[in-house]
Design an enzyme around this catalytic site. Structure first.
Site, PDB file in Angstrom:
ATOM      1  N   ARG A 509      -7.736  20.594  25.820  1.00 51.92           N
ATOM      2  CA  ARG A 509      -7.305  21.314  27.052  1.00 51.92           C
ATOM      3  C   ARG A 509      -7.951  21.299  28.281  1.00 51.92           C
ATOM      4  NH1 ARG A 509      -7.136  26.302  26.636  1.00 51.92           N
ATOM      5  NH2 ARG A 509      -8.800  26.425  25.186  1.00 51.92           N
ATOM      6  N   ALA A 612     -21.405  14.007   5.987  1.00 55.29           N
ATOM      7  CA  ALA A 612     -21.820  14.755   6.712  1.00 55.29           C
ATOM      8  C   ALA A 612     -23.001  14.307   7.308  1.00 55.29           C
ATOM      9  CB  ALA A 612     -20.956  15.935   6.217  1.00 55.29           C
ATOM     10  N   LEU A 614     -25.795  14.374   5.297  1.00 58.41           N
ATOM     11  CA  LEU A 614     -26.296  13.450   4.470  1.00 58.41           C
ATOM     12  C   LEU A 614     -27.508  11.818   4.610  1.00 58.41           C
ATOM     13  CD1 LEU A 614     -24.686  13.963   0.958  1.00 58.41           C
ATOM     14  CD2 LEU A 614     -26.602  14.821   1.962  1.00 58.41           C
ATOM     15  N   GLU A 668     -10.640  17.478   6.006  1.00 59.09           N
ATOM     16  CA  GLU A 668      -9.957  17.142   7.448  1.00 59.09           C
ATOM     17  C   GLU A 668      -8.568  17.839   8.758  1.00 59.09           C
ATOM     18  OE1 GLU A 668     -10.883  13.552   9.405  1.00 59.09           O
ATOM     19  OE2 GLU A 668     -12.513  14.129   8.080  1.00 59.09           O
ATOM     20  N   LYS A 683     -14.687   5.336   4.313  1.00 58.17           N
ATOM     21  CA  LYS A 683     -15.958   5.898   3.850  1.00 58.17           C
ATOM     22  C   LYS A 683     -16.160   5.002   3.086  1.00 58.17           C
ATOM     23  CE  LYS A 683     -15.302  10.654   4.437  1.00 58.17           C
ATOM     24  NZ  LYS A 683     -15.830  11.877   3.384  1.00 58.17           N
TER      25      LYS A 683
END
Ligand code: ADP
Ligand code: ASP
Ligand code: MG
Length: 815
Positions: A509, A612, A614, A668, A683
């Protein structure tokens, strides 16, 4: 004897003049003193403007002269007791009338010659020195005011006259002979006269030179240059905020620094004093106890190969090119003769070893004259087509590194150009003198501030580096990233000497920019009060700020945001993305972004795309960089699916377990991407691509367990459809349980092929012992062929993802 010179800001008004007089009075107690003064700050420019206005038929010259008169009258009134004012006031008025008379002559003629301009600007120094003369008289300080034009003899190159040292030194000597008892002399700087007694000037900033000429002629013990900074700094304090003082510097280094733009001292100043080994001390009128800078024959080593960094603006690059120049002597001589016939000062020269071209840097104002002179000197070659007409590029600047010790430190230029390259500063020409005291580069003027700051950070390590961050996205991950940045800010400054500033912040926004860095304690308010978000404006804003060490962090899952990396990388702005869209888009686009990053010396990092926080991609890259080859990857890459299958036991409905995963932030934004296996496909594709495989989504087999009925409609429809399919999920679970195994959604990459799907995994398998939302990746490589290299741990969650993004950001500054 000692010579003290005070610059324009030191004598800008009555208060400052009083400071000067106090300093001078203290000085005369120690030794006989020559005081040289500049015009009141800004007056030289105003005089030039008045002359130019008159020449162009603009009557506003009258107002300009009135402004000049007012500045001086105000100074006199504030400086002198009323009883002493009248003669000084009438002196100012008389001189200003003269200025106006000259200007009206110019106005009538419509022409301003260099000679007349010298006459006009000479009033600046005359007036300032006469006002100081009057103040000293009112204080009953014995002194002698002397007109420098009677002492300093020059040729008649108005505006930039060359000193005739023989006559000058004789005149000074003769004058001093009769002044044995005078303790204080007051002289205007900048002005001189030619053989016929006509007023000349020594070039802008020339009062420093006046002082040096006098110092050399009288064999002064010291020349003190008093100004508005506490000495020569490692860079121009107006361009770099954390400059450091240079306490000692050699004559040679000071000359190079000033020649290449360190305005604090006028370049020719060093010559006369250097010949006599007179030290120059640069001091601050407004902080007289600061130690300042001493310029002397030799300066102590400062521990760095570089003494200072400087820049000159308004440079034009002249290139003379042509096949006719190769191997033929005399071309450069003719080029330089042509330039010198027009009195064009050459600031920088480079010639490629092919001799195919010569490049010279000159002041932009000389470019047109250079073109005429050079093209006419080479007319016959240009007509014969063996030499091209002179090519002129403008809008350029020179940046230079200066230091006596560069020659004993290899790698300085590598470091210099590496740092510039990483920040997208395009270098147009390079010159290094054989003295190796200076390396200069011609760059676009738009990049000067960035370049000087980058180099300052690179060469003066004790200061911190600045990292300028633009964060897009303030959702689960973005918010935590901002929290972590705020918490770590002082640690990073103290331990890593990195100053991370969030210069821009945007969500779907709003967007906000703050050139000084957004105070992260108040980021929400700042963003709320920002402008409406428009992606093109956001990107334009980021690129036009042209900041060094700039990083764009994409913590959205948005497709349009993923499309702007291209434009950013092309401006050498690094991109850190937890958004997977770019890396899982068609291979050509992924490749192009990686190539752009390499081409523009930026980084494109996306560690959080897999596992993430790792270190999965980092580990994979390290394996490859060290020469290993990836044969096979086996992995559980969905924290969401792992969480769901670890928590689903056939009792609580599958749909509710998924809902809980979403509520805890492990999915997600659209959980179907996880449940359908699409996210895992992305991935494993990214890992395969990073392993060197040219692979697309269509090449990956997905043995999805999710019934087709669950994929229709909205997210709510999806939850409802899963409720209806509860029996299917139960069957899946109990089939595995019966064998003593667990359900794991496994991704595989094996010699070029990739697949994802649900498997029954037994306790003897590496993938079995995986709890909560953990991820695990097994790399089977040439070196890890028997036992895989295992990366395992929390593979989802906003906090760990944010810290992975944070780590990527820091990787950029430490690379
Ligand atoms: P003055 O009027 O006293 O002669 P100048 O304006 O000519 O003073 O020179 C002083 C200025 O030089 C400083 O205010 C500073 O902005 C500028 N400067 C540029 N480079 C440097 C540098 N490396 N160190 C210190 N000052 C610098
Ligand atoms: N007043 C002159 C100038 O502004 C000389 C000086 O200040 O050194 O260029
Ligand atoms: Mg100056």
């Amino acid at each position: 004897m000692q010579v003290l010179k005070f610059g324009g800001s030191s004598v800008a008004n009555a208060d400052n003049i009083n400071k000067v007089i106090d300093l001078v009075k203290q000085a005369t107690v120690i030794d006989r003193t020559i005081l040289v003064v500049s015009a009141l700050g800004g007056i030289t420019d105003m005089l030039i403007q008045a002359g130019q206005a008159a020449a162009s038929g603009d009557e506003s010259y009258k107002e300009k002269v009135q402004d000049i008169e007012r500045r001086h009258l105000d100074t006199v009134k504030a400086l002198l007791p009323i009883t002493r004012q009248s003669s000084a006031l009438s002196l100012v008025k008389t001189r200003c009338n003269e200025i106006e008379d000259i200007c009206s002559g110019i106005f009538l003629l419509g022409e301003l010659s260099a000679r007349t301009q010298d006459k006009i600007v000479s009033y600046g120094e005359l007036l300032s020195s006469l006002i100081i003369d009057a103040r000293l008289t009112s204080l009953e300080v014995p002194h002698h005011w002397k007109d420098s034009r009677e002492l300093i003899r020059t040729d008649s190159r108005f505006g930039h006259a060359a000193v005739d040292f023989v006559t000058t030194n004789r005149q000074i000597f003769d004058f001093m002979k009769g002044e044995a008892n005078t303790r204080l002399f007051v002289l205007p700087g900048f002005v001189a006269s030619d053989e016929k007694g006509i007023t000349t000037t020594l070039g802008r900033g020339g009062s420093d030179y006046t002082a040096a000429i006098l110092a050399a002629a009288v064999d002064a013990k010291v020349l003190e240059i008093w100004t508005d900074v506490s000495g020569m700094m490692t860079a121009d304090p107006r361009l770099v905020s954390n400059v450091k003082l240079i306490p000692h510097i050699s004559y040679q280094e000071a000359m190079e620094l000033s020649h290449f733009g360190a305005k604090v001292i006028y370049p020719p100043t060093i010559q006369p004093v250097m010949r006599k080994d007179i030290p120059v001390w640069i001091k601050n009128t407004f902080a007289p106890s600061d130690p300042g800078t001493v310029i002397a024959p030799e300066a102590a080593h400062n521990g760095s190969s570089i003494r200072g960094i400087t820049s000159i603006g308004r440079i034009a690059l002249l290139s003379l090119e042509g096949s006719g120049m190769v191997g033929i002597p005399g071309f450069s001589r003719r080029l330089f003769e042509a330039l010198s016939s027009q009195q064009i000062n050459v600031i920088l020269i480079t010639q490629g070893s092919s001799e195919h071209s010569i490049c010279v840097g000159v002041d932009e104002s000389s470019a047109a004259a250079a073109r005429t002179a050079v093209d006419s000197a080479f007319t016959s070659e240009i007509n014969a087509g063996t030499v091209d007409p002179l090519v002129i590029e403008t809008g350029l600047s020179i940046i230079a590194l200066v230091g006596e010790h560069m020659k004993s430190h290899p790698g300085v230029s590598g470091k210099m150009f590496g740092a510039l390259g990483r920040n997208g500063v395009n270098v147009r020409a390079i010159a290094q003198g054989s003295s190796e005291r200076n390396i200069s580069a011609v760059i676009s003027s738009e990049d000067v501030r960035k370049a000087i700051n980058v180099l300052h950070e690179e060469f003066f390590e004790t200061s911190y580096r600045q990292l300028n961050l633009f964060v897009t996205g303030t959702g689960n991950v973005g918010r935590r990233l901002l929290d972590q940045l705020q918490q770590q800010q002082s640690f990073l400054e103290q331990q890593l000497r990195v100053h991370v500033r969030v210069i821009g912040l945007a969500n779907s926004r709003k967007m906000v920019f703050d050139n000084n860095g957004i105070d992260l304690r108040h980021w929400k308010d700042r963003l709320e009060n920002g402008q409406p978000m428009q992606l093109d404006k956001w990107v334009n804003g980021i690129t036009s700020l042209n900041l060094r060490n700039a990083v764009f962090a994409d913590v959205t899952a948005n497709e349009e945001v993923a499309q702007v990396y291209d434009a950013l990388l092309q401006k050498s702005i690094s991109v850190v993305a937890c958004n997977k869209i770019a890396c899982s888009s068609p291979y050509g686009n992924y490749r192009r972004l990686k190539d752009l990053a390499r081409e523009y010396n930026a980084r494109f990092l996306f560690e959080t795309n897999v596992g993430a926080g790792l270190p999965v991609i980092g580990t994979l890259n390290d394996l490859l960089r060290s020469g290993d080859k990836v044969r096979r990857i086996e992995a559980v890459l969905s924290g969401t699916l792992n969480y769901v299958f670890n928590n689903y036991t056939g009792e609580r409905p599958f749909s509710l377990v998924v809902r809980q995963a979403q509520a805890e932030g492990y999915t997600e934004p659209d959980p179907r991407l996880d449940l359908s296996g699409t996210d895992v496909m992305r991935k494993i594709m990214i890992l395969a691509r990073e392993s060197g495989e040219k692979i697309e989504m269509e090449d990956i087999t997905n043995n999805s367990f999710l019934p087709a009925s669950c994929m229709q409609g909205s997210v709510e429809d999806f939850y409802e459809a899963m409720m209806k399919e509860e029996e299917t999920f139960k069957k899946l679970y109990f089939a595995a349980e019966k064998e003593g195994k667990k359900l794991k959604f496994v991704a595989r990459y094996d010699n070029g092929k990739a697949s994802v799907g649900l498997h029954h995994v037994g306790p003897d398998h590496d993938l079995y012992h995986l709890y909560g939302k953990d991820n695990v990746v097994l790399f089977f490589t040439d070196r890890y062929s028997e036992q895989p290299l295992v990366v395992k741990g929390a593979g989802a969650g906003a906090e760990v993802t944010a810290s992975g993004v944070f780590a990527d950001i820091l990787r950029i500054i430490n690379s």
